[in-house]
Design a protein around this motif. Structure first.
Motif, PDB file in Angstrom:
ATOM      1  N   UNK A   1     -14.691  -3.061  -5.939  1.00  0.00           N
ATOM      2  CA  UNK A   1     -15.146  -2.159  -4.852  1.00  0.00           C
ATOM      3  C   UNK A   1     -14.287  -2.050  -3.823  1.00  0.00           C
ATOM      4  N   UNK A   2     -13.402  -2.890  -3.592  1.00  0.00           N
ATOM      5  CA  UNK A   2     -12.147  -2.778  -2.183  1.00  0.00           C
ATOM      6  C   UNK A   2     -11.439  -1.716  -2.666  1.00  0.00           C
ATOM      7  N   UNK A   3     -11.407  -0.448  -1.699  1.00  0.00           N
ATOM      8  CA  UNK A   3     -10.125   0.440  -2.065  1.00  0.00           C
ATOM      9  C   UNK A   3      -9.059   0.033  -1.181  1.00  0.00           C
ATOM     10  N   UNK A   4      -7.965  -0.079  -1.932  1.00  0.00           N
ATOM     11  CA  UNK A   4      -6.640  -0.446  -1.405  1.00  0.00           C
ATOM     12  C   UNK A   4      -5.571   0.554  -1.555  1.00  0.00           C
ATOM     13  N   UNK A   5      -5.005   0.687  -0.334  1.00  0.00           N
ATOM     14  CA  UNK A   5      -3.973   1.821  -0.634  1.00  0.00           C
ATOM     15  C   UNK A   5      -2.532   0.832   0.033  1.00  0.00           C
ATOM     16  N   UNK A   6      -1.444   1.111  -0.763  1.00  0.00           N
ATOM     17  CA  UNK A   6      -0.290   0.356  -0.215  1.00  0.00           C
ATOM     18  C   UNK A   6       0.942   1.182  -0.029  1.00  0.00           C
ATOM     19  N   UNK A   7       1.577   1.300   1.012  1.00  0.00           N
ATOM     20  CA  UNK A   7       2.929   2.209   1.377  1.00  0.00           C
ATOM     21  C   UNK A   7       4.008   1.139   1.294  1.00  0.00           C
ATOM     22  N   UNK A   8       4.874   1.487   0.400  1.00  0.00           N
ATOM     23  CA  UNK A   8       6.120   0.296   0.169  1.00  0.00           C
ATOM     24  C   UNK A   8       7.264   0.685  -0.574  1.00  0.00           C
ATOM     25  N   UNK A   9       8.099   0.162  -0.751  1.00  0.00           N
ATOM     26  CA  UNK A   9       9.296   0.654  -1.490  1.00  0.00           C
ATOM     27  C   UNK A   9       9.460   0.249  -2.949  1.00  0.00           C
ATOM     28  N   UNK A  10       8.503  -1.122  -3.075  1.00  0.00           N
ATOM     29  CA  UNK A  10       8.702  -1.849  -4.491  1.00  0.00           C
ATOM     30  C   UNK A  10       7.120  -2.206  -4.949  1.00  0.00           C
TER      31      UNK A  10
END
Ligand code: SF4
Length: 722
Positions: free
Chosen positions: A428-437
């Protein structure tokens, strides 16, 4: 034959390397007529960069144009389970979507989370993926303050040392990097200068050509240690004991500078009394040195003029690391080293850069959030606990239900990796990642958003290893749909309906805010009053005010005058710590996880998850060229021959290093790089390591004595043949 200089339509753009490194190099990027970067080079006109780049960034175009770079927003496919996929197959769990769709969906989910659980159930997670002023802390902070999200205590790298230094000196200032060339003795303490502060190295070489001696104190035989005149391989976590032992000898033999101490310091008598306990014999038993070596080191340090001390953040990653930094920072005060140009110390120069953080970060926006106040603070060094335990007690506030990762890779770099992963795996954890790879964190993301390199956005930057303000101009268009975090958080704020105009600010406007540009076009920030945007745009780099005429007016902090501590003096004794019920003087306590700890019987070896010379933590670790430079220690556990023999292990044997938190499967490398009782493994991407975990599977979430920082270097393990 030298290559011909590029002619039109090539252009050269001044940028700044924004990776988490003291050097903050001025980088000239050559861009061809098609808008493609074709070359990166150090700016020869920048006095610290001196025209060269480190091995990591000399190959930077491998990163910018990497074939596996993420170039569009991605959404986890319906039904795709969280968790890492093998390299090259990561995209299988995701589907491509447009930015509008991604931003709308993320904004809606954050709003829903805030409504349902309260905004503090949203946790940002970022660190030094870029250290430039805007990309590191500006629009992101505005966004999360306005949202009412939990605040992140960014302690993972430098906080223990920073707090410690400020307790002694009040502000993070140090010797000018260029002045190391004048030293006759350079003491590198926990500082792998050749590996990750390489632009200091030419000044050390210059000093050595003039007869200076380099002494390195480090449990690991780094590249710098191998080049030193004397490598003191002390046991991990015993730095405070050694510093107090040196203090003991200096005072015992009358080598201190009494006039300087009387004029500049607070609490000398108390320190002198404390130091009496730290006889060379006692300190020898902790550090693994001989009493004679401790006396020799103290005499050499105290009697050589000028003596320069370069400390880096390795020292403070032990449980007693804050106290260690405090005790070491006092040494140049005892000897009066600050009085001599080319003498003194440097941990960080970052205190000199007085950016207008209020304008950049806008903490006042928290009052407009649904909380109506600044949100709770969550320590990034205990992310595993934050994701698995926070919210179980009423006083905690809500559990974390949404995690927004940028400028960091916690799946690899956060301590206690298995706890972090348990948290990241929560369905249920909502995770966003901003990255290059596709990193060790993206495997747990619901959305992955493509980020920019420092070539692809505009920013302004100071440094923690020199005194120049630099402008980093956008050199090329971001490839694909990559976007800066400035753009990302501005867009999200608008979708959340935040009405404040600051969410529409351009990078150029924010640079003006960072500098507090006044009506006459000059910065009004202390030390930056001579800086105009026009001059900065033209020259790329400008020294801070006190460093404009280094030959005629050298910068020698703490040589005289007052310092910004509560007493106005350099503080051996801290009334602030005393008032908090803490020991006001430095003292040595062995780390809980050390050979003196209660678990040492089960786990008798001290483990160092050391940094690579050719990666920046885990940045660059996915690039083949960089990996090739680190191949010698890839997936190896470095051991002392005595420890290997005692376990029937030979060089090249498969081994398992383990404790109660996890285990690593590696190959033994018995190479003399660590003292007896210590083992080391180089930090790498977990997904590129055997078993899919790296050294952080063994590290703990225990915090340092000052600054509540991570204790990466206070870890006990046992090793067995696999
Ligand atoms: S990583 Fe450090 S040394 Fe390398 S280019 Fe960047 S700032 Fe310079």
């Amino acid at each position: 034959m030298t290559a011909a200089a590029p002619t039109a339509p090539f252009r050269i753009v001044h940028t700044v390397c924004s990776h988490d490194c003291p050097d903050s190099c001025a980088v000239l990027v050559t861009v061809d007529g098609e808008g493609r970067a074709v070359k990166v080079a150090g700016d020869p006109s920048q006095p610290v960069t001196q025209g060269f780049l480190c091995g990591k960034v000399a190959k930077y175009l491998d990163r910018v144009y990497a074939p596996d770079r993420i170039l569009c927003p991605l959404r986890r496919k319906s039904g795709a389970q969280k968790g890492p996929l093998p390299r090259g197959r990561e995209h299988e769990a995701f589907e491509r979507i447009g930015w509008d769709e991604a931003l709308d969906a993320i904004a809606a989910r954050l709003q829903e989370t805030a409504n349902r659980y309260g905004p503090e159930s949203i946790l940002p997670y970022s660190y030094g993926g870029t250290i430039a002023a805007l990309g590191n802390a500006s629009m992101d902070r505005r966004f999360f303050h306005r949202l009412g999200a939990s605040q992140l205590d960014r302690t993972i790298c430098a906080e223990a040392g920073g707090v410690a230094w400020n307790l002694v000196y009040g502000k993070k200032l140090g010797m000018a990097t260029e002045d190391f060339r004048l030293a006759k003795l350079i003491l590198a303490w926990g500082a792998n200068i050749h590996g990750n502060n390489v632009h200091l190295w030419p000044f050390i070489e210059q000093a050595r050509r003039n007869g200076a001696r380099l002494i390195v104190i480090d449990p690991y035989r780094t590249r710098t240690a191998a080049l030193a005149g004397w490598h003191v391989a002390i046991r991990p976590g015993t730095d405070a004991a050694l510093a107090l032992g040196l203090t003991h000898v200096i005072l015992n033999e009358g080598l201190e500078d009494r006039a300087y101490i009387d004029a500049m310091t607070h609490g000398f008598e108390q320190l002198a009394q404390r130091a009496r306990e730290y006889t060379p014999e006692r300190v020898a038993a902790w550090t693994g040195m001989t009493a004679g070596e401790i006396e020799r080191l103290a005499r050499e340090y105290a009697t050589t003029r000028p003596a320069a001390l370069r400390m880096n953040y390795g020292v403070q990653r032990s449980e007693n690391g804050g106290t260690a930094v405090r005790a070491i920072a006092m040494l140049p005060v005892l000897t009066g080293a600050w009085k001599h140009r080319g003498g003194g110390a440097q941990l960080s120069t970052s205190g000199a850069f007085a950016w207008n953080k209020q304008a950049l970060e806008r903490p006042d926006l928290a009052l407009a959030s649904s909380l109506g106040r600044l949100a709770r603070v969550v320590n990034m060094s205990t992310l595993g606990q934050a994701l698995t335990e926070l919210g179980t007690k009423p006083e905690d506030g809500p559990p974390v239900h949404a995690l927004f990762v940028y400028n960091s890779n916690p799946g690899a770099v956060a301590p206690n990796q298995n706890a972090v992963r348990r948290g990241l795996m929560r369905p249920e954890l909502f995770t966003v990642v901003h990255d290059l790879f596709f990193t060790d964190t993206t495997g747990y993301a619901d959305y992955i958003l493509p980020a920019t390199t420092f070539l692809e956005h505009t920013d302004i930057q100071g440094a923690y290893g020199h005194y120049f303000v630099q402008l980093s101009k956008q050199a090329i268009e971001p490839p694909g749909e990559a976007r800066s975090n400035l753009w990302l958080f501005g867009q999200l704020a608008q979708r959340m309906g935040f009405p404040e105009a600051c969410f529409h600010d351009t990078p150029e406007e924010m640079i003006r805010q960072a500098l507090t540009i006044g009506a006459d076009g000059h910065s009004t920030n202390p030390g930056m009053e001579h800086i105009t945007l026009e001059d900065l745009a033209e020259q790329g780099h400008l020294p801070l005010g006190f460093h404009r005429n280094p030959e005629t007016q050298p910068f020698q902090p703490y040589a005289s005058g007052t310092v910004p501590t509560p007493s106005g003096k350099i503080e051996f004794y801290s009334d602030t710590l005393a008032a908090a019920g803490l020991d006001p003087l430095p003292g040595f306590l062995p780390p809980t996880e050390s050979r003196w700890g209660k678990d040492a019987e089960r786990f008798p070896l001290e483990f160092l998850s050391r940094k690579a010379d050719n990666y920046m933590n885990t940045t660059f670790a996915n690039l083949d060229g960089h990996r090739a430079m680190e191949a010698r220690t890839s997936n190896r556990l470095e051991m002392h021959s005595a420890d290997a023999e005692a376990r029937g292990i030979a060089d090249g044997d498969p081994v398992r290093a383990f404790n109660d938190r996890g285990s690593l499967h590696l190959t033994a490398l018995v190479n003399g790089s660590v003292p007896a009782g210590v083992v080391a493994a180089r930090m790498d991407w977990a997904k590129l390591s055997p078993g899919g975990v790296n050294g952080n599977a063994l590290t703990s979430e225990r915090l340092t004595d000052l600054g509540a920082a991570a204790t990466f270097y206070s870890v006990l393990v046992e090793v067995a043949k696999a």
